[in-house]
Design a protein around this motif. Structure first.
Motif, PDB file in Angstrom:
ATOM      1  N   ASP A  44      38.217  27.052  34.641  1.00 63.70           N
ATOM      2  CA  ASP A  44      38.938  27.644  33.523  1.00 63.70           C
ATOM      3  C   ASP A  44      39.858  28.715  34.093  1.00 63.70           C
ATOM      4  N   VAL A  45      41.161  28.518  33.993  1.00 63.31           N
ATOM      5  CA  VAL A  45      42.119  29.427  34.620  1.00 63.31           C
ATOM      6  C   VAL A  45      42.629  30.508  33.673  1.00 63.31           C
ATOM      7  N   ASP A  46      41.844  30.855  32.659  1.00 62.09           N
ATOM      8  CA  ASP A  46      42.224  31.967  31.783  1.00 62.09           C
ATOM      9  C   ASP A  46      42.222  33.275  32.555  1.00 62.09           C
ATOM     10  N   GLY A  47      43.160  34.140  32.233  1.00 62.39           N
ATOM     11  CA  GLY A  47      43.190  35.476  32.815  1.00 62.39           C
ATOM     12  C   GLY A  47      44.009  35.553  34.092  1.00 62.39           C
ATOM     13  N   ASP A  48      44.058  36.756  34.663  1.00 58.60           N
ATOM     14  CA  ASP A  48      44.812  37.007  35.880  1.00 58.60           C
ATOM     15  C   ASP A  48      44.017  36.490  37.072  1.00 58.60           C
ATOM     16  N   ILE A  49      44.614  35.618  37.842  1.00 56.61           N
ATOM     17  CA  ILE A  49      43.903  34.977  38.936  1.00 56.61           C
ATOM     18  C   ILE A  49      44.369  35.494  40.281  1.00 56.61           C
ATOM     19  N   ILE A  50      45.673  35.664  40.469  1.00 58.52           N
ATOM     20  CA  ILE A  50      46.179  35.974  41.812  1.00 58.52           C
ATOM     21  C   ILE A  50      46.353  37.460  42.088  1.00 58.52           C
ATOM     22  N   GLY A  51      46.212  38.288  41.086  1.00 58.03           N
ATOM     23  CA  GLY A  51      46.398  39.719  41.291  1.00 58.03           C
ATOM     24  C   GLY A  51      47.818  40.132  40.966  1.00 58.03           C
ATOM     25  N   PRO A  52      48.006  41.380  40.575  1.00 58.94           N
ATOM     26  CA  PRO A  52      49.311  41.832  40.086  1.00 58.94           C
ATOM     27  C   PRO A  52      50.427  41.804  41.135  1.00 58.94           C
ATOM     28  N   ALA A  53      50.140  42.128  42.386  1.00 59.98           N
ATOM     29  CA  ALA A  53      51.203  42.161  43.404  1.00 59.98           C
ATOM     30  C   ALA A  53      51.743  40.764  43.678  1.00 59.98           C
ATOM     31  N   ALA A  54      50.844  39.797  43.855  1.00 59.87           N
ATOM     32  CA  ALA A  54      51.286  38.425  44.110  1.00 59.87           C
ATOM     33  C   ALA A  54      51.963  37.832  42.877  1.00 59.87           C
ATOM     34  N   LYS A  55      51.445  38.144  41.703  1.00 59.33           N
ATOM     35  CA  LYS A  55      52.044  37.649  40.461  1.00 59.33           C
ATOM     36  C   LYS A  55      53.462  38.194  40.292  1.00 59.33           C
ATOM     37  N   ALA A  56      53.652  39.491  40.580  1.00 54.27           N
ATOM     38  CA  ALA A  56      54.980  40.104  40.482  1.00 54.27           C
ATOM     39  C   ALA A  56      55.929  39.496  41.510  1.00 54.27           C
ATOM     40  N   ALA A  57      55.442  39.287  42.737  1.00 52.24           N
ATOM     41  CA  ALA A  57      56.288  38.678  43.775  1.00 52.24           C
ATOM     42  C   ALA A  57      56.683  37.267  43.375  1.00 52.24           C
ATOM     43  N   LEU A  66      52.107  30.308  40.400  1.00 53.79           N
ATOM     44  CA  LEU A  66      51.114  29.691  41.275  1.00 53.79           C
ATOM     45  C   LEU A  66      50.026  29.063  40.430  1.00 53.79           C
ATOM     46  N   ARG A  67      49.699  27.828  40.766  1.00 52.61           N
ATOM     47  CA  ARG A  67      48.610  27.114  40.107  1.00 52.61           C
ATOM     48  C   ARG A  67      47.453  26.973  41.085  1.00 52.61           C
ATOM     49  N   VAL A  68      46.255  27.050  40.576  1.00 51.72           N
ATOM     50  CA  VAL A  68      45.059  26.888  41.398  1.00 51.72           C
ATOM     51  C   VAL A  68      44.996  25.462  41.931  1.00 51.72           C
ATOM     52  N   ALA A  88      30.601  26.009  42.438  1.00 53.23           N
ATOM     53  CA  ALA A  88      30.761  27.359  41.899  1.00 53.23           C
ATOM     54  C   ALA A  88      31.327  27.308  40.481  1.00 53.23           C
ATOM     55  N   ALA A  89      32.215  26.367  40.220  1.00 52.57           N
ATOM     56  CA  ALA A  89      32.790  26.235  38.880  1.00 52.57           C
ATOM     57  C   ALA A  89      31.707  25.883  37.860  1.00 52.57           C
ATOM     58  N   ARG A  90      30.796  24.996  38.239  1.00 56.20           N
ATOM     59  CA  ARG A  90      29.700  24.636  37.332  1.00 56.20           C
ATOM     60  C   ARG A  90      28.794  25.835  37.066  1.00 56.20           C
ATOM     61  N   ALA A  91      28.710  26.761  38.026  1.00 58.21           N
ATOM     62  CA  ALA A  91      27.892  27.967  37.872  1.00 58.21           C
ATOM     63  C   ALA A  91      28.676  29.125  37.249  1.00 58.21           C
ATOM     64  N   GLY A  92      29.967  28.892  36.964  1.00 56.32           N
ATOM     65  CA  GLY A  92      30.788  29.925  36.337  1.00 56.32           C
ATOM     66  C   GLY A  92      31.377  30.940  37.301  1.00 56.32           C
ATOM     67  N   SER A  93      31.380  30.639  38.603  1.00 55.49           N
ATOM     68  CA  SER A  93      31.890  31.609  39.585  1.00 55.49           C
ATOM     69  C   SER A  93      32.926  30.988  40.524  1.00 55.49           C
ATOM     70  N   TRP A  94      33.786  30.136  39.993  1.00 56.02           N
ATOM     71  CA  TRP A  94      34.758  29.448  40.837  1.00 56.02           C
ATOM     72  C   TRP A  94      35.751  30.405  41.487  1.00 56.02           C
ATOM     73  N   ARG A  95      36.069  31.518  40.820  1.00 60.94           N
ATOM     74  CA  ARG A  95      37.061  32.452  41.369  1.00 60.94           C
ATOM     75  C   ARG A  95      36.624  32.996  42.733  1.00 60.94           C
ATOM     76  N   GLN A  96      35.360  33.320  42.883  1.00 60.08           N
ATOM     77  CA  GLN A  96      34.867  33.838  44.154  1.00 60.08           C
ATOM     78  C   GLN A  96      34.946  32.768  45.242  1.00 60.08           C
ATOM     79  N   ALA A  97      34.563  31.542  44.916  1.00 57.69           N
ATOM     80  CA  ALA A  97      34.625  30.447  45.899  1.00 57.69           C
ATOM     81  C   ALA A  97      36.077  30.148  46.254  1.00 57.69           C
ATOM     82  N   HIS A  98      36.947  30.131  45.262  1.00 56.99           N
ATOM     83  CA  HIS A  98      38.353  29.843  45.509  1.00 56.99           C
ATOM     84  C   HIS A  98      39.009  30.933  46.351  1.00 56.99           C
ATOM     85  N   ALA A  99      38.611  32.186  46.148  1.00 51.69           N
ATOM     86  CA  ALA A  99      39.213  33.300  46.884  1.00 51.69           C
ATOM     87  C   ALA A  99      39.025  33.156  48.393  1.00 51.69           C
ATOM     88  N   ARG A 100      37.952  32.522  48.794  1.00 47.41           N
ATOM     89  CA  ARG A 100      37.713  32.327  50.229  1.00 47.41           C
ATOM     90  C   ARG A 100      38.816  31.463  50.856  1.00 47.41           C
TER      91      ARG A 100
END
Length: 187
Positions: free
Chosen positions: A78-91, A99-101, A121-133
């Motif tokens: 679920d890609v709701d919310g800010d994913i990449i952070g404000p600096a990368a989003k502004a750039a 940017l799409r996941v 991780a997505a099934r456990a609700g923590s895909w953002r942490q796994a994706h960040a790696r």
């Protein structure tokens, strides 16, 4: 390569000789269909503070598979919310990209461990942490695919390429790489 290594093996071997902070991996059968802002993509990566490590250029398939509804139905992302952070989003906004996941490296091959880890991780609700790696993203600018595929199932004939403003490259390739492309693109 002195012997057949496949796509992944060739990239791995080439990266051992790279001294630049970034590389563009451009496969022999994946021509660019239109121009893109490489400097802008690098600016996004620089501004991201490490939250953008890989940026794919869109193909027809990667555009479809990175749509939010597809990410949710196929990978429970679920890609709701800010994913990449404000600096990368502004750039990204500054240079006209979004940017799409991407849940995997979108090349002819991809790393299954990464894909499996993000899906679990997505099934456990923590895909953002796994994706960040891995921080894999697709750069979109609203202009459709940047990369095509020669001899692929969706190969475009010369007339179709002309409609996209892509002309002449196939003939230059034919003269450079010989008989295989010469048969594909007779002059």
């Amino acid at each position: 390569m002195a012997e057949h290594k496949g796509f992944g093996g060739c990239v791995y071997s080439a990266l051992r000789h790279v001294t630049t902070p970034y590389v563009l991996v451009l496969q022999h059968d994946r021509p660019c269909l239109r121009s893109f802002d490489a400097a802008g993509i690098l600016a996004i990566m620089e501004a991201s503070g490490g939250s953008v490590k890989y940026v794919g250029l869109p193909t027809k398939a990667s555009l479809a598979r990175s749509e939010p509804h597809n990410l949710m139905s196929r990978w429970h992302i679920d890609v709701d919310g800010d994913i990449i952070g404000p600096a990368a989003k502004a750039a990204a906004a500054t240079v006209g990209y979004q940017l799409r996941v991407l849940p995997f490296w979108y090349d002819s091959t991809h790393i299954e461990e990464m894909h499996a880890e993000i899906c679990a991780a997505a099934r456990a609700g923590s895909w953002r942490q796994a994706h960040a790696r891995y921080a894999t993203w697709l750069a979109t600018d609203g202009g459709g695919p940047v990369v095509g595929h020669l001899r692929g199932r969706r190969y475009h004939e010369e007339a179709q390429l002309a409609l996209h403003g892509w002309s002449g490259l196939q003939r230059r390739w034919a003269s450079k790489v010989g008989s295989v492309y010469g048969r594909l693109f007779p002059t």
